[in-house]
Design a protein around this motif. Structure first.
Motif, mmCIF file in Angstrom:
data_model
loop_
_atom_site.group_PDB
_atom_site.id
_atom_site.type_symbol
_atom_site.label_atom_id
_atom_site.label_comp_id
_atom_site.label_asym_id
_atom_site.label_seq_id
_atom_site.Cartn_x
_atom_site.Cartn_y
_atom_site.Cartn_z
ATOM 1 N N THR A 37 3.885 9.807 13.001
ATOM 2 C CA THR A 37 3.918 9.259 14.358
ATOM 3 C C THR A 37 3.713 7.754 14.354
ATOM 4 O O THR A 37 3.905 7.095 15.374
ATOM 5 C CB THR A 37 2.808 9.900 15.203
ATOM 6 N N GLU A 38 3.332 7.183 13.200
ATOM 7 C CA GLU A 38 3.018 5.762 13.134
ATOM 8 C C GLU A 38 4.272 4.939 12.826
ATOM 9 O O GLU A 38 5.354 5.467 12.589
ATOM 10 C CB GLU A 38 1.926 5.518 12.102
ATOM 11 N N GLN A 39 4.087 3.607 12.802
ATOM 12 C CA GLN A 39 5.235 2.718 12.605
ATOM 13 C C GLN A 39 5.772 2.795 11.182
ATOM 14 O O GLN A 39 6.939 2.524 10.938
ATOM 15 C CB GLN A 39 4.841 1.277 12.960
ATOM 16 N N SER A 40 4.932 3.143 10.240
ATOM 17 C CA SER A 40 5.383 3.360 8.862
ATOM 18 C C SER A 40 4.791 4.661 8.359
ATOM 19 O O SER A 40 3.721 5.094 8.809
ATOM 20 C CB SER A 40 4.955 2.201 7.959
ATOM 21 N N PHE A 41 5.482 5.279 7.410
ATOM 22 C CA PHE A 41 5.025 6.549 6.849
ATOM 23 C C PHE A 41 5.848 6.855 5.612
ATOM 24 O O PHE A 41 6.883 6.222 5.351
ATOM 25 C CB PHE A 41 5.142 7.694 7.869
ATOM 26 N N CYS A 42 5.391 7.835 4.837
ATOM 27 C CA CYS A 42 6.107 8.250 3.635
ATOM 28 C C CYS A 42 6.648 9.672 3.813
ATOM 29 O O CYS A 42 6.017 10.508 4.451
ATOM 30 C CB CYS A 42 5.184 8.202 2.418
ATOM 31 N N VAL A 43 7.822 9.900 3.233
ATOM 32 C CA VAL A 43 8.459 11.218 3.307
ATOM 33 C C VAL A 43 8.706 11.701 1.881
ATOM 34 O O VAL A 43 9.328 10.985 1.092
ATOM 35 C CB VAL A 43 9.792 11.163 4.080
ATOM 36 N N PRO A 44 8.225 12.894 1.519
ATOM 37 C CA PRO A 44 8.448 13.391 0.160
ATOM 38 C C PRO A 44 9.924 13.675 -0.115
ATOM 39 O O PRO A 44 10.693 13.967 0.796
ATOM 40 C CB PRO A 44 7.606 14.676 0.108
ATOM 41 N N ARG A 45 10.293 13.612 -1.382
ATOM 42 C CA ARG A 45 11.692 13.763 -1.769
ATOM 43 C C ARG A 45 12.274 15.109 -1.331
ATOM 44 O O ARG A 45 13.414 15.177 -0.870
ATOM 45 C CB ARG A 45 11.816 13.627 -3.294
ATOM 46 N N ASN A 46 11.497 16.186 -1.463
ATOM 47 C CA ASN A 46 12.039 17.497 -1.121
ATOM 48 C C ASN A 46 12.371 17.613 0.364
ATOM 49 O O ASN A 46 13.312 18.310 0.760
ATOM 50 C CB ASN A 46 11.086 18.617 -1.551
ATOM 51 N N ALA A 47 11.604 16.894 1.223
ATOM 52 C CA ALA A 47 11.903 16.913 2.658
ATOM 53 C C ALA A 47 13.227 16.203 2.937
ATOM 54 O O ALA A 47 13.998 16.617 3.812
ATOM 55 C CB ALA A 47 10.770 16.257 3.440
ATOM 56 N N ILE A 48 13.514 15.149 2.187
ATOM 57 C CA ILE A 48 14.781 14.435 2.347
ATOM 58 C C ILE A 48 15.939 15.308 1.859
ATOM 59 O O ILE A 48 17.001 15.358 2.479
ATOM 60 C CB ILE A 48 14.729 13.097 1.581
ATOM 61 N N GLU A 49 15.723 16.000 0.772
ATOM 62 C CA GLU A 49 16.762 16.911 0.262
ATOM 63 C C GLU A 49 17.066 18.008 1.286
ATOM 64 O O GLU A 49 18.229 18.357 1.510
ATOM 65 C CB GLU A 49 16.304 17.537 -1.048
ATOM 66 N N GLU A 50 16.028 18.527 1.913
ATOM 67 C CA GLU A 50 16.210 19.577 2.915
ATOM 68 C C GLU A 50 17.031 19.100 4.112
ATOM 69 O O GLU A 50 17.702 19.900 4.770
ATOM 70 C CB GLU A 50 14.845 20.081 3.395
ATOM 71 N N GLU A 71 0.817 -1.223 0.000
ATOM 72 C CA GLU A 71 0.000 0.000 0.000
ATOM 73 C C GLU A 71 0.851 1.274 0.000
ATOM 74 O O GLU A 71 0.347 2.363 0.269
ATOM 75 C CB GLU A 71 -0.894 0.009 1.250
ATOM 76 N N ARG A 72 2.152 1.149 -0.315
ATOM 77 C CA ARG A 72 3.047 2.298 -0.136
ATOM 78 C C ARG A 72 2.706 3.466 -1.049
ATOM 79 O O ARG A 72 3.065 4.608 -0.753
ATOM 80 C CB ARG A 72 4.498 1.856 -0.347
ATOM 81 N N ASP A 73 2.045 3.208 -2.165
ATOM 82 C CA ASP A 73 1.646 4.293 -3.056
ATOM 83 C C ASP A 73 0.161 4.631 -2.910
ATOM 84 O O ASP A 73 -0.390 5.381 -3.727
ATOM 85 C CB ASP A 73 1.950 3.923 -4.514
ATOM 86 N N GLY A 74 -0.461 4.045 -1.871
ATOM 87 C CA GLY A 74 -1.882 4.292 -1.650
ATOM 88 C C GLY A 74 -2.138 4.766 -0.236
ATOM 89 O O GLY A 74 -1.827 5.908 0.131
ATOM 90 N N ALA A 75 -2.689 3.864 0.576
ATOM 91 C CA ALA A 75 -3.079 4.224 1.937
ATOM 92 C C ALA A 75 -1.902 4.695 2.783
ATOM 93 O O ALA A 75 -2.066 5.548 3.666
ATOM 94 C CB ALA A 75 -3.754 3.016 2.609
ATOM 95 N N GLU A 76 -0.700 4.179 2.504
ATOM 96 C CA GLU A 76 0.459 4.558 3.323
ATOM 97 C C GLU A 76 0.803 6.043 3.199
ATOM 98 O O GLU A 76 1.376 6.630 4.111
ATOM 99 C CB GLU A 76 1.681 3.714 2.937
ATOM 100 N N LEU A 77 0.437 6.654 2.070
ATOM 101 C CA LEU A 77 0.728 8.069 1.874
ATOM 102 C C LEU A 77 -0.014 8.947 2.872
ATOM 103 O O LEU A 77 0.384 10.092 3.127
ATOM 104 C CB LEU A 77 0.342 8.487 0.452
ATOM 105 N N LYS A 78 -1.091 8.405 3.443
ATOM 106 C CA LYS A 78 -1.918 9.193 4.366
ATOM 107 C C LYS A 78 -1.543 8.976 5.827
ATOM 108 O O LYS A 78 -2.129 9.587 6.710
ATOM 109 C CB LYS A 78 -3.389 8.844 4.153
ATOM 110 N N ARG A 79 -0.598 8.108 6.062
ATOM 111 C CA ARG A 79 -0.212 7.858 7.456
ATOM 112 C C ARG A 79 0.580 9.029 8.024
ATOM 113 O O ARG A 79 1.386 9.647 7.335
ATOM 114 C CB ARG A 79 0.627 6.580 7.565
ATOM 115 N N ALA A 80 0.351 9.281 9.312
ATOM 116 C CA ALA A 80 1.110 10.324 10.005
ATOM 117 C C ALA A 80 2.494 9.806 10.343
ATOM 118 O O ALA A 80 2.717 8.596 10.461
ATOM 119 C CB ALA A 80 0.373 10.732 11.280
#
Length: 533
Positions: free
Chosen positions: A467-480, A456-465
């Motif tokens: 604070t949870e055990q799994s979550f997604c981070v946008p590329r620009n945040a990683i660059e920052e 679900e990494r390109d679906g429901a996982e995108l909406k996770r906060a």
């Protein structure tokens, strides 16, 4: 899975070596591998003779010369002790050393085979015990050999050669190899990753593997493993053979060396757990790898190697030490930038530090990435694995029944309920449908949940906060964050607000308690005074 009776038979073989004075687990495994190879040659001879009798044609593909029956397992196993020892030591082993079938990976690694069993009595005992182990069924052969390999991991420092099988299985399930893939492990050891890939492909693509072009690719071109330890190559080759792969490409190679640069872009998948702190001949290290990342750290050079080996669109799942995720050197930062900006970094799965105990307490993670040469990282999926089904101490005791250890394959998308039901952590009808483990089970083993959420990494996982055990981070945040890939850099911790009483309220309560104590003491005095009269 092998039975208790089969385990007892294997244990008896192992004990025979130990009681006979061969205590090095790798040497035990090597001698067992030689003997199993000889036994397999005899099985092939029997099949060749049966075919010849049925077809009334001359014998073809017979491993042993027809006039040398004494070389066959089925013959010498009935000899008296001294005669058996003389035959195996002076005839059988010299014969397999001279086998030069260019198409046979296994024969190639037998060229320096030697019998290390010291006496006739021990050889008779070992041959008799191995002969009693039924190895006709393909699954049984593989399971028995895997059980033997597990004994290497439980016998001391040599366990470093074996990645825990349930971690390997998780990685393979997440990568979901197909028959058209060409898979490589440049630090193959006992070929655990390649074996797990064969099992997955057989289970999910049985029709393609059993006949036609898919079968030829599966047996001859799909699996490639490199190592520079000949003992590991022999064991790994036999492991693949007993798991039903006829001609895998298992070769002696220093994967980082300048001499081995001819297969760039040759593979569609990399599965590996490369050495983290191996010795390195920097002068002989491939120059193109040094151009990508100028360093002596093998874990970084192997990552550069994986990118070189993959064809565009090829995918990798590899274990790396935590230092790769946040190291501050120029080489660390540049390699992480390349994965994020120049290719597609799919996921970072953080593993608990006890996964490789008792041999190493190093913290590790699994990186999943796709070679694109043109970027493509929109977001990176992170998962914080806190439990893998085993205790995280040196004993690594199973915490669940065998059926609940390791990942449980995710249900196909067409069979799933609406993914919106997965948004609630551990709840909702959909989550219960896809995850057969209870909340208590999940606390002991996160791996089924890793596999479920990965789907679900390109679906429901995108909406996770975060604070949870799994979550997604946008590329620009990683660059920052300077391409830092450590999970704790992005995970948000929620602190519960604690309301403290004012000092005056606390003093009032203490005063009430003090008055209660004084009142109780006064009543006690009155009772004592009354009793005295």
């Amino acid at each position: 899975m092998i039975t208790g009776e089969q385990k007892s038979k294997v244990d008896a073989v192992w004990d025979a070596f130990w009681s006979g004075g061969i205590a090095n687990p790798l040497q035990v495994m090597e001698q067992i591998t030689y003997l199993l190879f000889i036994r397999r040659l005899d099985d092939e001879q029997t099949r060749a003779l049966n075919r010849a009798n049925l077809t009334k044609k001359p014998i073809q593909d017979n491993p042993f010369p027809v006039d040398r029956d004494e070389l066959r397992w089925s013959v010498f196993k009935n000899y008296a002790a001294d005669e058996m020892f003389e035959t195996v030591d002076k005839k059988v082993f010299p014969f397999i050393q001279t086998m030069r079938d260019e198409d046979s990976t296994y024969a190639h690694f037998m060229k320096d085979a030697r019998l290390a069993i010291p006496n006739a009595a021990m050889l008779v005992k070992v041959v008799d015990l191995l002969d009693k182990i039924e190895m006709q069924d393909l699954d049984t052969k593989g399971d028995i050999y895997e059980y033997m390999l597990a004994k290497i991991a439980s016998s001391g420092q040599n366990g470093q050669f074996r990645t825990p099988r349930h971690i390997i299985k998780l990685m393979v399930e997440m990568m979901a190899p197909e028959v058209g893939d060409t898979i490589v492990d440049p630090a193959s050891g006992t070929c655990g990753f390649l074996v797990a890939a064969t099992e997955y492909v057989r289970e999910h693509h049985a029709g393609e593997v059993n006949s036609g072009p898919g079968a030829k690719h599966f047996h001859h071109n799909m699996f490639h493993g490199f190592d520079f330890d000949n003992t590991m190559l022999r064991i790994g080759s036999m492991n693949m053979l007993l798991h039903g792969v006829e001609q895998p490409d298992i070769r002696y190679r220093d994967s980082l060396a300048e001499a081995n640069t001819g297969d760039a872009g040759a593979y569609s998948m990399v599965l590996a757990n490369p050495p983290f702190a191996g010795s390195l001949d920097y002068e002989n290290t491939a120059k193109d790898l040094q151009q990508i990342v100028k360093t002596k750290k093998t874990e970084l050079l192997f990552l550069a190697l994986f990118l070189r080996l993959l064809k565009p669109g090829g995918r990798a799942a590899v274990i790396v030490p935590d230092g790769v995720l946040f190291g501050s050197s120029k080489a660390h930062k540049e390699l992480r930038r390349m994965l994020v900006d120049d290719h597609k970094l799919d996921a970072v799965v953080k593993l608990p530090s006890g996964v490789f105990k008792p041999y190493a307490g190093v913290s590790t993670a699994i990186l999943f990435f796709t070679k694109t040469n043109s970027g493509g990282t929109d977001h990176v999926w992170f998962y914080d694995v806190q439990a893998d089904g085993y205790s995280l101490d040196d004993k690594r005791t199973p915490l669940l029944d065998a059926a609940k250890l390791g990942p449980i394959p995710a249900i196909a998308a067409t069979d799933q309920p609406d993914s919106s039901s997965l948004l609630a952590e551990g709840g909702g009808e959909g989550a219960a449908y896809r995850d057969p483990l209870t909340t208590e089970d999940h606390a002991k083993n996160n791996l089924p949940d890793v596999l479920r959420r990965w789907a679900e990494r390109d679906g429901a996982e995108l909406k996770r906060a975060r604070t949870e055990q799994s979550f997604c981070v946008p590329r620009n945040a990683i660059e920052e964050q300077g391409y830092d890939l450590s999970l704790n850099r992005y995970k948000e911790i929620v602190h519960e607000e604690v309301e403290h009483r004012t000092p005056a309220e606390i003093l009032d309560e203490l005063e009430k308690m003090e008055l209660g104590i004084q009142s109780g003491l006064a009543e006690l005095r009155e009772m004592l005074a009354g009793g005295g009269e």
